[in-house]
Every structure is written in C-alpha cells, then in structure tokens.
Design a protein around this motif. Structure first.
Motif, PDB file in Angstrom:
ATOM      1  N   GLN A  90       0.835  -1.207   0.000  1.00 34.36           N
ATOM      2  CA  GLN A  90       0.000   0.000   0.000  1.00 34.36           C
ATOM      3  C   GLN A  90       0.870   1.258   0.000  1.00 34.36           C
ATOM      4  O   GLN A  90       0.539   2.251  -0.659  1.00 34.36           O
ATOM      5  N   GLN A  91       1.989   1.200   0.728  1.00 38.32           N
ATOM      6  CA  GLN A  91       2.893   2.347   0.752  1.00 38.32           C
ATOM      7  C   GLN A  91       3.534   2.544  -0.619  1.00 38.32           C
ATOM      8  O   GLN A  91       3.684   3.673  -1.078  1.00 38.32           O
ATOM      9  N   ILE A  92       3.862   1.446  -1.292  1.00 39.97           N
ATOM     10  CA  ILE A  92       4.404   1.554  -2.662  1.00 39.97           C
ATOM     11  C   ILE A  92       3.360   2.209  -3.563  1.00 39.97           C
ATOM     12  O   ILE A  92       3.684   3.087  -4.374  1.00 39.97           O
ATOM     13  N   GLN A  93       2.096   1.809  -3.414  1.00 37.74           N
ATOM     14  CA  GLN A  93       1.021   2.425  -4.209  1.00 37.74           C
ATOM     15  C   GLN A  93       0.964   3.928  -3.970  1.00 37.74           C
ATOM     16  O   GLN A  93       0.834   4.715  -4.912  1.00 37.74           O
ATOM     17  N   LYS A 120       1.649   6.833  -6.844  1.00 37.22           N
ATOM     18  CA  LYS A 120       0.601   7.792  -7.217  1.00 37.22           C
ATOM     19  C   LYS A 120       0.936   9.217  -6.803  1.00 37.22           C
ATOM     20  O   LYS A 120       0.219  10.147  -7.153  1.00 37.22           O
ATOM     21  N   GLY A 121       2.014   9.379  -6.033  1.00 38.25           N
ATOM     22  CA  GLY A 121       2.411  10.709  -5.596  1.00 38.25           C
ATOM     23  C   GLY A 121       1.690  11.182  -4.352  1.00 38.25           C
ATOM     24  O   GLY A 121       1.814  12.339  -3.968  1.00 38.25           O
ATOM     25  N   HIS A 122       0.933  10.298  -3.704  1.00 42.43           N
ATOM     26  CA  HIS A 122       0.207  10.690  -2.493  1.00 42.43           C
ATOM     27  C   HIS A 122       1.157  10.875  -1.313  1.00 42.43           C
ATOM     28  O   HIS A 122       0.897  11.689  -0.432  1.00 42.43           O
ATOM     29  N   ASN A 123       2.231  10.107  -1.277  1.00 40.86           N
ATOM     30  CA  ASN A 123       3.248  10.242  -0.235  1.00 40.86           C
ATOM     31  C   ASN A 123       4.583  10.560  -0.888  1.00 40.86           C
ATOM     32  O   ASN A 123       4.911  10.009  -1.946  1.00 40.86           O
ATOM     33  N   ARG A 124       5.330  11.425  -0.248  1.00 35.77           N
ATOM     34  CA  ARG A 124       6.652  11.777  -0.753  1.00 35.77           C
ATOM     35  C   ARG A 124       7.654  10.692  -0.394  1.00 35.77           C
ATOM     36  O   ARG A 124       7.553  10.066   0.653  1.00 35.77           O
ATOM     37  N   ILE A 125       8.631  10.526  -1.268  1.00 37.22           N
ATOM     38  CA  ILE A 125       9.669   9.520  -1.046  1.00 37.22           C
ATOM     39  C   ILE A 125      10.924  10.235  -0.566  1.00 37.22           C
ATOM     40  O   ILE A 125      11.423  11.134  -1.248  1.00 37.22           O
TER      41      ILE A 125
END
Length: 157
Positions: free
Chosen positions: A49-52, A56-61
């Motif tokens: 889910q974190q990879i998703q 999708k750009g919802h969480n910054r890496i």
C-alpha cells in the motif's frame, strides 16, 4: 460528524506534480524490473500500500528510500528526477508510458538484437497508426524486408 482539531489544522495534502512524476518513474522502473508492489515493498520493509501511495504521488519519497529503490531497481538515483513537474502535469495519470502494455512493448523491442528487424517493427507500428515515416535509404529498406516473414509486405503498409 465532528472533525477533530488536528484535521482542521492539517487538511489533506494535494498531490504535488513532482511527487507524481517521481512516483511514475518508480512504477515504470518497478514494472521494467518485473517486480510486484508487494515484492518491492518487502525488499525495503514497507507494505505494498505504501508503494502504491509513492507511485501515485500521495506520499513523498525520502532520499534514503529513493536510494534503496535505485539499488533494487538497478537505476541511478537521478533517474527518478528526469521527469519534471510540467512534464507530469501535461500527461494524464494513465499516459502511454504508465501502461503495462507499453512497458512490455519496450522490453520486447529492446530484446530484438537485429537492427533491421527493429526498423521493420517500427515501420509496421507506424503503418498501423497511419503515420508515414521518413524514407529510409535503400539499403535500410532492403535489410528490413529481409528481416520480415515472407507474408508481410512493406509496400502494402
């Protein structure tokens, strides 16, 4: 329904174009490497889910996480930054480059060792979409014809 005071102070973050571009590059590299979200997540110790969310750009890496992804996916860390925000904003989320079929076609095309066969495939693809390619020198056309099965006629394309 009552909203908590924390939710009022911190509204949901909109997807940033740079984050979406980096996530799209992560997805492309992951698919080209033949890894699922679950496998990639397992290798860095996070959920699929974190990879998703990253893709999708919802969480910054973060930088260290990008370094981990680069090592696993066998790309340079700078690979993730080659797409700019304006590039990402100009493309819809389901752009050609993000489709699995496109990535598979790139993999297959890259596996064709014979240059004449690659040119022949390019000619066929152009004909299928109605694009007329610039004329090739006679030697190139002859090479391409030799690489085609006898049932395919370039003149008809």
């Amino acid at each position: 329904m009552q909203v908590s005071p924390v939710a009022r102070k911190f509204p949901p973050r909109a997807v940033n174009a740079e984050d979406a571009a980096i996530g799209g590059r992560l997805r492309a590299a992951r698919v080209l490497a033949g890894l699922s979200q679950t496998v990639l997540g397992g290798r860095v110790g996070i959920s699929f889910q974190q990879i998703q969310k990253y893709e999708k750009g919802h969480n910054r890496i973060g930088g260290s996480r990008l370094q981990q992804f680069a090592e696993i996916l066998n790309v340079q860390p700078g690979y993730f930054f080659t797409a700019t925000a304006t590039d990402a904003a100009a493309l819809p989320a389901e752009s050609f480059a993000n489709r699995r079929e496109a990535i598979e076609m790139m993999q297959l095309f890259g596996g064709i060792q014979d240059p004449a066969a690659r040119r022949a495939l390019r000619t066929i693809a152009a004909a299928l979409v109605g694009i007329k390619l610039e004329p090739q020198p006679i030697a190139v056309v002859t090479e391409a014809r030799a690489a085609l099965p006898p049932t395919i006629d370039l003149e008809a394309a």
